[in-house]
Design a protein around this motif. Structure first.
Motif, PDB file in Angstrom:
ATOM      1  N   LYS A   1      10.078 -13.747  -8.376  1.00 35.57           N
ATOM      2  CA  LYS A   1       8.860 -14.348  -8.937  1.00 35.57           C
ATOM      3  C   LYS A   1       8.112 -15.193  -7.898  1.00 35.57           C
ATOM      4  O   LYS A   1       6.945 -15.518  -8.084  1.00 35.57           O
ATOM      5  CB  LYS A   1       9.208 -15.198 -10.149  1.00 35.57           C
ATOM      6  N   ASN A   2       8.787 -15.554  -6.790  1.00 45.70           N
ATOM      7  CA  ASN A   2       8.120 -16.325  -5.746  1.00 45.70           C
ATOM      8  C   ASN A   2       7.521 -15.450  -4.659  1.00 45.70           C
ATOM      9  O   ASN A   2       6.859 -15.950  -3.767  1.00 45.70           O
ATOM     10  CB  ASN A   2       9.119 -17.308  -5.105  1.00 45.70           C
ATOM     11  N   ARG A   3       7.784 -14.183  -4.743  1.00 47.91           N
ATOM     12  CA  ARG A   3       7.221 -13.274  -3.730  1.00 47.91           C
ATOM     13  C   ARG A   3       5.737 -13.051  -3.983  1.00 47.91           C
ATOM     14  O   ARG A   3       5.286 -12.966  -5.122  1.00 47.91           O
ATOM     15  CB  ARG A   3       7.945 -11.920  -3.762  1.00 47.91           C
ATOM     16  N   SER A   4       4.977 -12.964  -2.893  1.00 44.06           N
ATOM     17  CA  SER A   4       3.555 -12.647  -3.031  1.00 44.06           C
ATOM     18  C   SER A   4       3.406 -11.207  -3.480  1.00 44.06           C
ATOM     19  O   SER A   4       4.262 -10.357  -3.236  1.00 44.06           O
ATOM     20  CB  SER A   4       2.841 -12.859  -1.696  1.00 44.06           C
ATOM     21  N   GLN A   5       2.317 -10.939  -4.129  1.00 41.53           N
ATOM     22  CA  GLN A   5       2.116  -9.603  -4.703  1.00 41.53           C
ATOM     23  C   GLN A   5       1.828  -8.588  -3.614  1.00 41.53           C
ATOM     24  O   GLN A   5       0.936  -8.770  -2.784  1.00 41.53           O
ATOM     25  CB  GLN A   5       0.969  -9.638  -5.714  1.00 41.53           C
ATOM     26  N   TRP A   6       2.591  -7.543  -3.594  1.00 39.39           N
ATOM     27  CA  TRP A   6       2.428  -6.467  -2.614  1.00 39.39           C
ATOM     28  C   TRP A   6       1.348  -5.513  -3.095  1.00 39.39           C
ATOM     29  O   TRP A   6       1.225  -5.238  -4.291  1.00 39.39           O
ATOM     30  CB  TRP A   6       3.766  -5.751  -2.448  1.00 39.39           C
ATOM     31  N   ASP A   7       0.558  -4.986  -2.193  1.00 42.27           N
ATOM     32  CA  ASP A   7      -0.602  -4.162  -2.537  1.00 42.27           C
ATOM     33  C   ASP A   7      -0.250  -2.685  -2.346  1.00 42.27           C
ATOM     34  O   ASP A   7      -0.331  -2.154  -1.229  1.00 42.27           O
ATOM     35  CB  ASP A   7      -1.786  -4.554  -1.670  1.00 42.27           C
ATOM     36  N   LEU A   8       0.129  -2.019  -3.433  1.00 39.18           N
ATOM     37  CA  LEU A   8       0.487  -0.601  -3.369  1.00 39.18           C
ATOM     38  C   LEU A   8      -0.707   0.247  -2.946  1.00 39.18           C
ATOM     39  O   LEU A   8      -0.563   1.195  -2.165  1.00 39.18           O
ATOM     40  CB  LEU A   8       1.013  -0.130  -4.731  1.00 39.18           C
ATOM     41  N   GLY A   9      -1.888  -0.093  -3.446  1.00 41.81           N
ATOM     42  CA  GLY A   9      -3.076   0.693  -3.105  1.00 41.81           C
ATOM     43  C   GLY A   9      -3.369   0.673  -1.618  1.00 41.81           C
ATOM     44  O   GLY A   9      -3.704   1.702  -1.025  1.00 41.81           O
ATOM     45  N   ARG A  10      -3.220  -0.499  -0.999  1.00 45.63           N
ATOM     46  CA  ARG A  10      -3.470  -0.591   0.444  1.00 45.63           C
ATOM     47  C   ARG A  10      -2.388   0.147   1.226  1.00 45.63           C
ATOM     48  O   ARG A  10      -2.663   0.741   2.275  1.00 45.63           O
ATOM     49  CB  ARG A  10      -3.529  -2.068   0.853  1.00 45.63           C
ATOM     50  N   PHE A  11      -1.182   0.133   0.729  1.00 40.92           N
ATOM     51  CA  PHE A  11      -0.096   0.877   1.354  1.00 40.92           C
ATOM     52  C   PHE A  11      -0.421   2.371   1.382  1.00 40.92           C
ATOM     53  O   PHE A  11      -0.309   3.039   2.423  1.00 40.92           O
ATOM     54  CB  PHE A  11       1.196   0.615   0.576  1.00 40.92           C
ATOM     55  N   ILE A  12      -0.841   2.908   0.233  1.00 40.23           N
ATOM     56  CA  ILE A  12      -1.165   4.338   0.153  1.00 40.23           C
ATOM     57  C   ILE A  12      -2.377   4.657   1.026  1.00 40.23           C
ATOM     58  O   ILE A  12      -2.419   5.692   1.706  1.00 40.23           O
ATOM     59  CB  ILE A  12      -1.410   4.749  -1.309  1.00 40.23           C
ATOM     60  N   LYS A  13      -3.353   3.761   1.025  1.00 38.89           N
ATOM     61  CA  LYS A  13      -4.552   3.974   1.840  1.00 38.89           C
ATOM     62  C   LYS A  13      -4.181   4.054   3.322  1.00 38.89           C
ATOM     63  O   LYS A  13      -4.717   4.885   4.074  1.00 38.89           O
ATOM     64  CB  LYS A  13      -5.545   2.840   1.596  1.00 38.89           C
ATOM     65  N   THR A  14      -3.265   3.195   3.757  1.00 39.87           N
ATOM     66  CA  THR A  14      -2.839   3.213   5.160  1.00 39.87           C
ATOM     67  C   THR A  14      -2.154   4.524   5.512  1.00 39.87           C
ATOM     68  O   THR A  14      -2.459   5.156   6.529  1.00 39.87           O
ATOM     69  CB  THR A  14      -1.886   2.041   5.437  1.00 39.87           C
ATOM     70  N   LEU A  15      -1.213   4.951   4.649  1.00 40.36           N
ATOM     71  CA  LEU A  15      -0.503   6.205   4.924  1.00 40.36           C
ATOM     72  C   LEU A  15      -1.453   7.393   4.938  1.00 40.36           C
ATOM     73  O   LEU A  15      -1.289   8.328   5.734  1.00 40.36           O
ATOM     74  CB  LEU A  15       0.599   6.418   3.886  1.00 40.36           C
ATOM     75  N   THR A  16      -2.457   7.340   4.063  1.00 45.73           N
ATOM     76  CA  THR A  16      -3.421   8.435   4.005  1.00 45.73           C
ATOM     77  C   THR A  16      -4.291   8.463   5.249  1.00 45.73           C
ATOM     78  O   THR A  16      -4.532   9.527   5.839  1.00 45.73           O
ATOM     79  CB  THR A  16      -4.307   8.303   2.754  1.00 45.73           C
ATOM     80  N   TYR A  17      -4.762   7.300   5.676  1.00 43.64           N
ATOM     81  CA  TYR A  17      -5.648   7.234   6.848  1.00 43.64           C
ATOM     82  C   TYR A  17      -4.964   7.810   8.082  1.00 43.64           C
ATOM     83  O   TYR A  17      -5.569   8.562   8.850  1.00 43.64           O
ATOM     84  CB  TYR A  17      -6.052   5.780   7.111  1.00 43.64           C
TER      85      TYR A  17
END
Length: 494
Positions: free
Chosen positions: A4-20
Protein backbone atom coordinates in the motif's frame (compact mmCIF):
# COMPACT_ATOMS: atom_id res chain seq x y z
CA UNK A 1 7.97 -1.52 1.83
CA UNK A 2 4.37 -2.71 1.95
CA UNK A 3 2.26 -2.84 -1.17
CA UNK A 4 0.00 0.00 0.00
CA UNK A 5 3.04 2.31 0.32
CA UNK A 6 4.28 1.61 -3.17
CA UNK A 7 3.74 4.29 -5.79
CA UNK A 8 1.35 3.37 -8.53
CA UNK A 9 3.02 1.68 -11.47
CA UNK A 10 1.88 2.76 -14.94
CA UNK A 11 0.97 -0.32 -17.00
CA UNK A 12 -0.03 1.81 -19.99
CA UNK A 13 3.37 3.50 -20.14
CA UNK A 14 5.07 0.13 -19.80
CA UNK A 15 3.17 -1.24 -22.82
CA UNK A 16 3.78 1.97 -24.77
CA UNK A 17 7.53 1.64 -24.18
CA UNK A 18 7.64 -1.99 -25.30
CA UNK A 19 5.60 -1.13 -28.37
CA UNK A 20 7.76 1.85 -29.36
CA UNK A 21 10.94 -0.22 -29.24
CA UNK A 22 9.27 -3.23 -30.90
CA UNK A 23 10.15 -5.53 -28.00
CA UNK A 24 7.13 -7.80 -28.41
CA UNK A 25 6.19 -8.24 -32.09
CA UNK A 26 2.61 -9.17 -31.20
CA UNK A 27 2.03 -5.76 -29.58
CA UNK A 28 3.28 -3.98 -32.68
CA UNK A 29 1.09 -6.16 -34.89
CA UNK A 30 -1.97 -5.24 -32.83
CA UNK A 31 -1.08 -1.55 -32.98
CA UNK A 32 -0.62 -1.69 -36.74
CA UNK A 33 -3.93 -3.52 -37.09
CA UNK A 34 -5.77 -0.89 -35.04
CA UNK A 35 -4.08 2.12 -36.60
CA UNK A 36 -3.92 0.72 -40.10
CA UNK A 37 -0.21 1.49 -40.47
CA UNK A 38 1.79 -1.25 -42.15
CA UNK A 39 5.31 -1.58 -40.86
CA UNK A 40 8.14 -2.32 -43.22
CA UNK A 41 11.85 -1.77 -43.41
CA UNK A 42 11.40 1.60 -45.10
CA UNK A 43 10.39 3.01 -41.70
CA UNK A 44 13.49 1.75 -39.96
CA UNK A 45 16.23 4.28 -39.13
CA UNK A 46 19.21 3.82 -41.40
CA UNK A 47 22.66 4.16 -39.86
CA UNK A 48 24.37 3.38 -43.14
CA UNK A 49 23.24 6.60 -44.72
CA UNK A 50 25.45 9.62 -44.27
CA UNK A 51 23.95 12.38 -42.15
CA UNK A 52 25.63 15.45 -43.62
CA UNK A 53 24.79 17.03 -46.95
CA UNK A 54 26.89 16.76 -50.12
CA UNK A 55 26.72 20.14 -51.88
CA UNK A 56 27.11 19.75 -55.66
CA UNK A 57 27.97 22.93 -57.57
CA UNK A 58 27.47 22.86 -61.33
CA UNK A 59 24.79 20.26 -60.75
CA UNK A 60 23.10 20.58 -64.16
CA UNK A 61 26.30 20.14 -66.19
CA UNK A 62 27.43 16.97 -67.91
CA UNK A 63 29.46 15.75 -64.93
CA UNK A 64 27.44 17.46 -62.20
CA UNK A 65 24.10 15.85 -63.03
CA UNK A 66 25.76 12.44 -62.93
CA UNK A 67 27.41 13.23 -59.58
CA UNK A 68 23.97 14.09 -58.17
CA UNK A 69 22.49 10.84 -59.43
CA UNK A 70 25.29 8.61 -58.16
CA UNK A 71 25.46 10.35 -54.78
CA UNK A 72 21.75 9.80 -54.23
CA UNK A 73 22.08 6.14 -55.24
CA UNK A 74 24.70 5.69 -52.51
CA UNK A 75 22.46 7.14 -49.83
CA UNK A 76 23.99 10.60 -49.51
CA UNK A 77 21.86 13.62 -48.84
CA UNK A 78 22.47 15.87 -51.83
CA UNK A 79 21.92 19.59 -52.21
CA UNK A 80 22.22 20.80 -55.81
CA UNK A 81 23.44 24.37 -56.24
CA UNK A 82 21.92 25.80 -59.43
CA UNK A 83 21.31 29.16 -61.08
CA UNK A 84 18.10 28.32 -62.96
CA UNK A 85 15.72 26.26 -60.87
CA UNK A 86 13.31 25.48 -63.73
CA UNK A 87 16.11 24.16 -65.91
CA UNK A 88 17.50 22.22 -62.96
CA UNK A 89 14.15 20.65 -62.21
CA UNK A 90 13.80 19.44 -65.78
CA UNK A 91 17.34 18.03 -65.69
CA UNK A 92 17.51 16.57 -62.18
CA UNK A 93 13.87 15.70 -61.48
CA UNK A 94 11.53 16.55 -58.64
CA UNK A 95 13.18 14.57 -55.84
CA UNK A 96 16.42 16.57 -55.59
CA UNK A 97 16.97 19.34 -53.04
CA UNK A 98 17.65 22.40 -55.21
CA UNK A 99 19.06 25.71 -53.98
CA UNK A 100 19.54 28.80 -56.12
CA UNK A 101 22.93 30.52 -55.94
CA UNK A 102 25.73 31.76 -58.18
CA UNK A 103 29.31 31.06 -57.12
CA UNK A 104 30.44 34.24 -58.88
CA UNK A 105 28.26 36.19 -56.42
CA UNK A 106 29.47 35.36 -52.91
CA UNK A 107 26.47 37.04 -51.27
CA UNK A 108 24.26 34.26 -52.68
CA UNK A 109 26.21 31.56 -50.80
CA UNK A 110 24.08 32.08 -47.71
CA UNK A 111 24.07 30.16 -44.40
CA UNK A 112 20.88 28.38 -45.49
CA UNK A 113 22.60 27.06 -48.61
CA UNK A 114 25.78 26.05 -46.80
CA UNK A 115 24.13 24.64 -43.65
CA UNK A 116 25.00 21.11 -42.53
CA UNK A 117 27.32 20.39 -45.46
CA UNK A 118 29.62 17.41 -45.10
CA UNK A 119 31.48 17.86 -48.38
CA UNK A 120 31.46 19.90 -51.59
CA UNK A 121 31.84 18.56 -55.12
CA UNK A 122 32.51 21.40 -57.54
CA UNK A 123 31.82 20.62 -61.21
CA UNK A 124 31.35 24.21 -62.41
CA UNK A 125 32.88 25.39 -65.67
CA UNK A 126 32.53 28.16 -68.22
CA UNK A 127 30.33 27.49 -71.20
CA UNK A 128 32.31 26.59 -74.32
CA UNK A 129 30.80 25.96 -77.75
CA UNK A 130 31.79 26.04 -81.44
CA UNK A 131 31.92 29.50 -82.98
CA UNK A 132 29.18 28.48 -85.40
CA UNK A 133 26.92 27.76 -82.43
CA UNK A 134 25.39 24.72 -80.78
CA UNK A 135 21.99 23.23 -80.08
CA UNK A 136 19.98 24.20 -77.01
CA UNK A 137 21.01 20.97 -75.28
CA UNK A 138 24.69 21.46 -76.26
CA UNK A 139 24.65 18.34 -78.38
CA UNK A 140 27.87 19.17 -80.23
CA UNK A 141 29.76 19.88 -77.04
CA UNK A 142 28.52 16.86 -75.11
CA UNK A 143 28.99 14.48 -78.04
CA UNK A 144 32.65 15.41 -78.10
CA UNK A 145 32.58 16.90 -81.58
CA UNK A 146 36.05 18.21 -82.31
CA UNK A 147 36.02 21.87 -83.09
CA UNK A 148 39.03 24.08 -83.59
CA UNK A 149 37.32 27.45 -83.34
CA UNK A 150 35.66 27.30 -79.93
CA UNK A 151 34.44 30.32 -78.04
CA UNK A 152 33.39 31.19 -74.51
CA UNK A 153 29.76 32.23 -74.10
CA UNK A 154 28.39 33.79 -70.95
CA UNK A 155 30.62 34.57 -67.98
CA UNK A 156 34.41 34.74 -68.24
CA UNK A 157 36.93 32.10 -67.15
CA UNK A 158 38.32 34.52 -64.58
CA UNK A 159 34.92 34.90 -62.92
CA UNK A 160 33.91 31.23 -63.05
CA UNK A 161 37.07 29.15 -62.94
CA UNK A 162 38.95 31.31 -60.45
CA UNK A 163 36.83 33.84 -58.57
CA UNK A 164 33.77 31.60 -58.43
CA UNK A 165 35.75 28.61 -57.15
CA UNK A 166 37.51 30.86 -54.64
CA UNK A 167 34.14 32.18 -53.41
CA UNK A 168 32.81 28.65 -52.94
CA UNK A 169 35.97 27.53 -51.15
CA UNK A 170 35.82 30.48 -48.74
CA UNK A 171 32.14 29.87 -48.01
CA UNK A 172 32.63 26.14 -47.49
CA UNK A 173 35.52 26.71 -45.08
CA UNK A 174 33.10 28.38 -42.66
CA UNK A 175 30.61 25.51 -42.61
CA UNK A 176 32.41 22.23 -43.21
CA UNK A 177 32.81 20.15 -40.02
CA UNK A 178 36.18 19.47 -38.49
CA UNK A 179 37.96 17.22 -40.93
CA UNK A 180 38.30 14.14 -38.71
CA UNK A 181 34.70 14.10 -37.47
CA UNK A 182 31.49 12.47 -38.65
CA UNK A 183 28.13 13.93 -37.69
CA UNK A 184 25.75 11.29 -36.33
CA UNK A 185 22.92 13.32 -34.79
CA UNK A 186 22.42 17.05 -35.34
CA UNK A 187 19.86 18.31 -32.83
CA UNK A 188 20.29 21.93 -33.93
CA UNK A 189 18.09 21.09 -36.90
CA UNK A 190 15.00 19.25 -35.61
CA UNK A 191 13.41 16.84 -38.05
CA UNK A 192 10.66 14.25 -38.14
CA UNK A 193 13.37 11.62 -38.63
CA UNK A 194 15.09 12.57 -35.37
CA UNK A 195 11.79 12.69 -33.51
CA UNK A 196 10.84 9.21 -34.67
CA UNK A 197 14.20 7.67 -33.70
CA UNK A 198 14.49 8.67 -30.02
CA UNK A 199 12.08 7.48 -27.32
CA UNK A 200 11.86 7.32 -23.53
CA UNK A 201 13.07 4.18 -21.77
CA UNK A 202 12.59 4.60 -18.01
CA UNK A 203 12.54 2.33 -14.97
CA UNK A 204 8.83 1.70 -15.62
CA UNK A 205 10.12 -1.42 -17.41
CA UNK A 206 11.42 -2.62 -13.99
CA UNK A 207 8.40 -1.51 -11.96
CA UNK A 208 9.64 2.03 -11.22
CA UNK A 209 7.89 5.36 -11.64
CA UNK A 210 10.59 7.64 -13.09
CA UNK A 211 9.55 9.48 -16.23
CA UNK A 212 11.49 11.31 -18.94
CA UNK A 213 11.26 12.46 -22.52
CA UNK A 214 13.31 14.11 -25.22
CA UNK A 215 12.00 17.28 -26.84
CA UNK A 216 13.37 18.74 -30.05
CA UNK A 217 13.50 22.50 -29.58
CA UNK A 218 14.59 25.14 -32.06
CA UNK A 219 18.35 24.61 -31.81
CA UNK A 220 18.77 21.78 -29.35
CA UNK A 221 17.32 18.61 -27.86
CA UNK A 222 16.17 18.64 -24.23
CA UNK A 223 16.42 15.39 -22.25
CA UNK A 224 14.45 16.02 -19.09
CA UNK A 225 12.13 14.46 -16.55
CA UNK A 226 11.87 13.24 -12.99
CA UNK A 227 13.85 10.32 -11.61
CA UNK A 228 12.52 8.53 -8.56
CA UNK A 229 13.92 5.77 -6.37
CA UNK A 230 10.47 4.54 -5.36
CA UNK A 231 9.47 0.95 -6.17
CA UNK A 232 13.20 0.10 -6.24
CA UNK A 233 13.58 2.25 -9.35
CA UNK A 234 16.10 4.96 -10.02
CA UNK A 235 16.82 5.58 -13.69
CA UNK A 236 15.45 7.55 -16.61
CA UNK A 237 16.76 7.39 -20.15
CA UNK A 238 16.13 7.97 -23.83
CA UNK A 239 17.22 5.46 -26.45
CA UNK A 240 17.16 5.16 -30.22
CA UNK A 241 15.44 2.45 -32.12
CA UNK A 242 17.81 -0.02 -33.75
CA UNK A 243 19.45 1.24 -36.92
CA UNK A 244 19.36 -1.05 -39.94
CA UNK A 245 21.96 -1.05 -41.34
CA UNK A 246 23.97 0.05 -38.28
CA UNK A 247 26.43 2.90 -38.13
CA UNK A 248 29.93 1.96 -39.25
CA UNK A 249 32.31 3.97 -37.09
CA UNK A 250 35.43 1.98 -37.94
CA UNK A 251 38.56 4.09 -37.89
CA UNK A 252 37.21 6.60 -35.34
CA UNK A 253 38.50 6.98 -31.78
CA UNK A 254 35.14 7.59 -30.15
CA UNK A 255 32.03 9.74 -30.06
CA UNK A 256 31.70 13.33 -28.89
CA UNK A 257 28.64 14.92 -27.28
CA UNK A 258 28.04 18.67 -27.23
CA UNK A 259 25.98 19.17 -24.06
CA UNK A 260 24.86 21.60 -21.35
CA UNK A 261 23.65 20.01 -18.14
CA UNK A 262 22.81 20.30 -14.47
CA UNK A 263 25.99 19.08 -12.80
CA UNK A 264 24.95 15.43 -12.39
CA UNK A 265 26.66 12.30 -13.71
CA UNK A 266 25.06 10.68 -16.75
CA UNK A 267 25.81 7.67 -18.93
CA UNK A 268 25.84 6.99 -22.63
CA UNK A 269 25.35 3.47 -23.99
CA UNK A 270 26.30 2.22 -27.44
CA UNK A 271 24.99 -1.15 -28.55
CA UNK A 272 26.01 -3.60 -31.24
CA UNK A 273 23.35 -6.13 -30.21
CA UNK A 274 19.86 -5.57 -31.56
CA UNK A 275 18.34 -7.49 -28.65
CA UNK A 276 16.17 -5.45 -26.32
CA UNK A 277 18.02 -6.62 -23.24
CA UNK A 278 21.50 -7.27 -24.59
CA UNK A 279 24.94 -5.99 -23.63
CA UNK A 280 25.46 -2.24 -23.76
CA UNK A 281 28.82 -0.47 -23.83
CA UNK A 282 28.65 2.31 -21.25
CA UNK A 283 30.57 5.44 -20.34
CA UNK A 284 29.85 7.76 -17.39
CA UNK A 285 30.44 11.49 -17.69
CA UNK A 286 29.99 14.48 -15.41
CA UNK A 287 28.09 17.56 -16.50
CA UNK A 288 29.19 21.11 -15.80
CA UNK A 289 26.12 22.99 -14.63
CA UNK A 290 24.76 25.53 -17.10
CA UNK A 291 27.82 25.37 -19.35
CA UNK A 292 28.21 24.01 -22.87
CA UNK A 293 30.99 21.41 -22.98
CA UNK A 294 32.28 18.70 -25.32
CA UNK A 295 32.23 15.21 -23.80
CA UNK A 296 34.65 12.82 -25.50
CA UNK A 297 33.76 9.13 -25.17
CA UNK A 298 36.71 6.98 -26.34
CA UNK A 299 35.68 3.58 -27.67
CA UNK A 300 38.56 2.01 -25.73
CA UNK A 301 37.08 3.25 -22.43
CA UNK A 302 33.58 1.87 -22.93
CA UNK A 303 32.50 -0.61 -20.24
CA UNK A 304 30.50 -3.69 -21.35
CA UNK A 305 27.45 -3.85 -19.10
CA UNK A 306 24.43 -6.12 -18.74
CA UNK A 307 21.71 -4.92 -16.35
CA UNK A 308 24.15 -2.58 -14.55
CA UNK A 309 26.73 -5.34 -14.05
CA UNK A 310 30.09 -5.36 -15.81
CA UNK A 311 30.54 -8.25 -18.25
CA UNK A 312 34.12 -9.33 -17.62
CA UNK A 313 34.67 -11.50 -20.69
CA UNK A 314 32.93 -9.30 -23.28
CA UNK A 315 34.98 -8.34 -26.36
CA UNK A 316 35.70 -4.69 -27.18
CA UNK A 317 32.89 -2.87 -28.94
CA UNK A 318 32.54 -3.69 -32.63
CA UNK A 319 32.75 -0.21 -34.10
CA UNK A 320 31.48 -1.25 -37.50
CA UNK A 321 27.99 -2.09 -36.23
CA UNK A 322 26.69 0.51 -33.77
CA UNK A 323 22.96 -0.16 -33.86
CA UNK A 324 21.64 2.05 -31.05
CA UNK A 325 22.46 4.90 -28.66
CA UNK A 326 21.11 5.61 -25.18
CA UNK A 327 21.46 8.46 -22.66
CA UNK A 328 20.70 7.76 -18.99
CA UNK A 329 20.56 9.28 -15.52
CA UNK A 330 20.81 6.51 -12.89
CA UNK A 331 21.36 6.25 -9.16
CA UNK A 332 23.79 3.38 -9.87
CA UNK A 333 27.18 3.22 -11.50
CA UNK A 334 28.18 -0.44 -12.07
CA UNK A 335 28.06 -3.61 -9.95
CA UNK A 336 25.95 -1.98 -7.26
CA UNK A 337 28.11 1.10 -6.74
CA UNK A 338 26.16 4.35 -6.37
CA UNK A 339 26.40 7.35 -8.65
CA UNK A 340 28.20 9.92 -6.45
CA UNK A 341 26.55 12.87 -8.19
CA UNK A 342 23.03 11.51 -8.38
CA UNK A 343 20.14 13.53 -6.97
CA UNK A 344 16.53 12.26 -7.27
CA UNK A 345 13.91 14.59 -8.62
CA UNK A 346 13.83 16.82 -11.66
CA UNK A 347 16.72 16.83 -14.11
CA UNK A 348 17.50 18.29 -17.52
CA UNK A 349 20.31 18.55 -20.00
CA UNK A 350 20.55 19.94 -23.50
CA UNK A 351 22.21 18.24 -26.43
CA UNK A 352 23.39 19.86 -29.65
CA UNK A 353 25.05 16.97 -31.43
CA UNK A 354 26.63 13.54 -31.32
CA UNK A 355 29.64 13.03 -33.59
CA UNK A 356 32.29 10.42 -34.18
CA UNK A 357 35.80 11.83 -33.86
CA UNK A 358 39.41 10.92 -34.45
CA UNK A 359 39.36 9.37 -37.91
CA UNK A 360 41.80 9.79 -40.75
CA UNK A 361 41.10 12.91 -42.75
CA UNK A 362 38.86 12.41 -45.78
CA UNK A 363 38.51 14.84 -48.67
CA UNK A 364 35.85 17.47 -48.04
CA UNK A 365 36.15 19.52 -51.23
CA UNK A 366 36.42 17.75 -54.58
CA UNK A 367 37.23 20.05 -57.50
CA UNK A 368 36.87 18.90 -61.10
CA UNK A 369 39.53 20.85 -62.99
CA UNK A 370 41.23 19.85 -66.27
CA UNK A 371 44.33 18.16 -67.55
CA UNK A 372 46.61 20.68 -69.21
CA UNK A 373 46.24 23.53 -66.73
CA UNK A 374 50.02 23.88 -66.26
CA UNK A 375 50.95 23.55 -69.94
CA UNK A 376 50.25 26.99 -71.44
CA UNK A 377 53.62 28.74 -71.57
CA UNK A 378 55.54 25.70 -70.32
CA UNK A 379 58.96 25.43 -72.01
CA UNK A 380 59.32 22.49 -74.38
CA UNK A 381 55.60 22.07 -75.11
CA UNK A 382 54.77 21.19 -78.72
CA UNK A 383 51.41 22.93 -79.15
CA UNK A 384 50.61 20.94 -82.28
CA UNK A 385 50.37 17.83 -80.12
CA UNK A 386 48.27 19.43 -77.40
CA UNK A 387 44.47 19.49 -76.99
CA UNK A 388 42.59 22.56 -78.28
CA UNK A 389 42.23 24.12 -74.81
CA UNK A 390 46.03 24.25 -74.42
CA UNK A 391 46.64 25.59 -77.93
CA UNK A 392 43.88 28.18 -77.65
CA UNK A 393 44.24 29.08 -73.98
CA UNK A 394 44.75 32.79 -74.70
CA UNK A 395 41.91 32.97 -77.24
CA UNK A 396 39.63 31.34 -74.68
CA UNK A 397 40.25 33.98 -72.07
CA UNK A 398 43.04 32.09 -70.34
CA UNK A 399 40.67 29.27 -69.40
CA UNK A 400 43.37 26.87 -68.19
CA UNK A 401 45.35 29.62 -66.47
CA UNK A 402 42.30 30.60 -64.43
CA UNK A 403 41.49 26.96 -63.66
CA UNK A 404 44.97 26.62 -62.17
CA UNK A 405 44.43 29.72 -60.03
CA UNK A 406 41.13 28.20 -58.86
CA UNK A 407 43.00 25.04 -57.87
CA UNK A 408 45.51 27.13 -55.94
CA UNK A 409 42.75 28.84 -53.98
CA UNK A 410 41.63 25.42 -52.77
CA UNK A 411 45.14 24.15 -52.05
CA UNK A 412 45.85 27.08 -49.73
CA UNK A 413 42.45 27.00 -47.97
CA UNK A 414 43.22 24.44 -45.27
CA UNK A 415 40.25 22.28 -46.38
CA UNK A 416 41.10 18.62 -47.05
CA UNK A 417 40.68 18.37 -50.82
CA UNK A 418 41.04 16.32 -53.97
CA UNK A 419 41.68 18.00 -57.33
CA UNK A 420 40.72 15.85 -60.31
CA UNK A 421 42.12 16.79 -63.73
CA UNK A 422 40.28 14.75 -66.35
CA UNK A 423 41.45 14.51 -69.93
CA UNK A 424 38.98 15.20 -72.77
CA UNK A 425 35.44 14.49 -71.57
CA UNK A 426 33.10 12.31 -73.63
CA UNK A 427 29.50 11.12 -73.51
CA UNK A 428 30.57 7.51 -73.98
CA UNK A 429 29.50 4.79 -71.57
CA UNK A 430 31.62 4.48 -68.46
CA UNK A 431 33.10 1.42 -66.83
CA UNK A 432 36.62 1.62 -68.25
CA UNK A 433 39.83 1.09 -66.33
CA UNK A 434 41.26 4.39 -65.10
CA UNK A 435 44.82 5.62 -65.43
CA UNK A 436 46.07 8.13 -62.85
CA UNK A 437 49.16 10.27 -63.33
CA UNK A 438 50.71 13.35 -61.80
CA UNK A 439 52.81 16.06 -63.42
CA UNK A 440 50.20 17.12 -66.01
CA UNK A 441 51.60 15.37 -69.06
CA UNK A 442 49.05 12.76 -70.14
CA UNK A 443 46.60 13.04 -73.01
CA UNK A 444 43.54 10.97 -73.73
CA UNK A 445 39.85 10.90 -73.00
CA UNK A 446 37.46 9.84 -70.26
CA UNK A 447 33.71 9.40 -69.97
CA UNK A 448 31.77 11.89 -67.87
CA UNK A 449 30.17 8.83 -66.27
CA UNK A 450 33.55 7.70 -64.95
CA UNK A 451 34.50 11.17 -63.72
CA UNK A 452 31.23 11.37 -61.77
CA UNK A 453 31.86 7.95 -60.22
CA UNK A 454 35.38 9.05 -59.30
CA UNK A 455 34.04 12.19 -57.57
CA UNK A 456 31.73 10.16 -55.37
CA UNK A 457 34.29 7.44 -54.57
CA UNK A 458 36.89 10.01 -53.50
CA UNK A 459 34.70 11.01 -50.53
CA UNK A 460 35.61 7.71 -48.82
CA UNK A 461 39.34 7.46 -49.66
CA UNK A 462 41.74 8.92 -47.09
CA UNK A 463 44.68 8.49 -49.49
CA UNK A 464 42.97 10.93 -51.88
CA UNK A 465 43.30 13.73 -49.33
CA UNK A 466 45.28 16.78 -50.52
CA UNK A 467 46.10 15.16 -53.84
CA UNK A 468 46.07 16.58 -57.38
CA UNK A 469 46.12 14.15 -60.30
CA UNK A 470 45.24 13.66 -63.96
CA UNK A 471 43.01 10.84 -65.14
CA UNK A 472 42.15 9.18 -68.43
CA UNK A 473 40.47 5.93 -69.37
CA UNK A 474 42.28 2.81 -70.44
CA UNK A 475 41.28 0.39 -73.16
CA UNK A 476 39.66 -2.28 -71.02
CA UNK A 477 36.21 -2.41 -69.48
CA UNK A 478 36.32 -3.44 -65.82
CA UNK A 479 33.74 -4.65 -63.30
CA UNK A 480 35.65 -3.57 -60.20
CA UNK A 481 38.10 -0.81 -59.30
CA UNK A 482 40.31 -0.98 -56.22
CA UNK A 483 40.16 2.71 -55.33
CA UNK A 484 42.48 2.41 -52.34
CA UNK A 485 45.16 0.82 -54.50
CA UNK A 486 44.79 3.41 -57.25
CA UNK A 487 45.31 6.28 -54.85
CA UNK A 488 48.13 4.56 -52.99
CA UNK A 489 50.50 5.35 -55.88
CA UNK A 490 49.85 9.09 -55.77
CA UNK A 491 51.80 11.66 -53.78
CA UNK A 492 50.25 14.41 -51.73
CA UNK A 493 50.75 17.99 -52.87
CA UNK A 494 53.74 19.68 -51.32
Amino acid sequence: MTDKNRSQWDLGRFIKTLTYFEVIPFLNWVQQLIQGRPQDNRDRPNGGRNVGVILVAGATGGVGKRVVKRSLERGYKVRALVRDIDKARSTLGNDVDLVVADITKPETLTPVIMANIEAVICCTAVRVQPVEGDTADRAKYYQGVKFYQPEIVGDTPENVEYQGVKNLVQAAAKYLPQANEKLIFDFTKPSAELKDVWGALDDVVMGGVSASNIQLLENTALFAGNVSTENSGGFASVRTKNFDPPFNLSGYEGVKLRVKGDGQRYKIFLRTDTKWDGIGYAYSFDMVANTWVDIHVPFKDLVPVFRAKVVKDAPPIEQSRICSFQLMLSKFEYDGALNPKFSPGGFAFQLESIKAYGSENLPQFILVSSAGVTRPGRPGINLDEEPPAVRLNDQLGGILTWKLKGEDSLRTSGIPYTIIRPCALTEEAGGKELIFEQGDNIKGKISREDVAELCVQVLKVAKACNVTFEVKEGNNTVNYIDWQRLFSYLEQDK
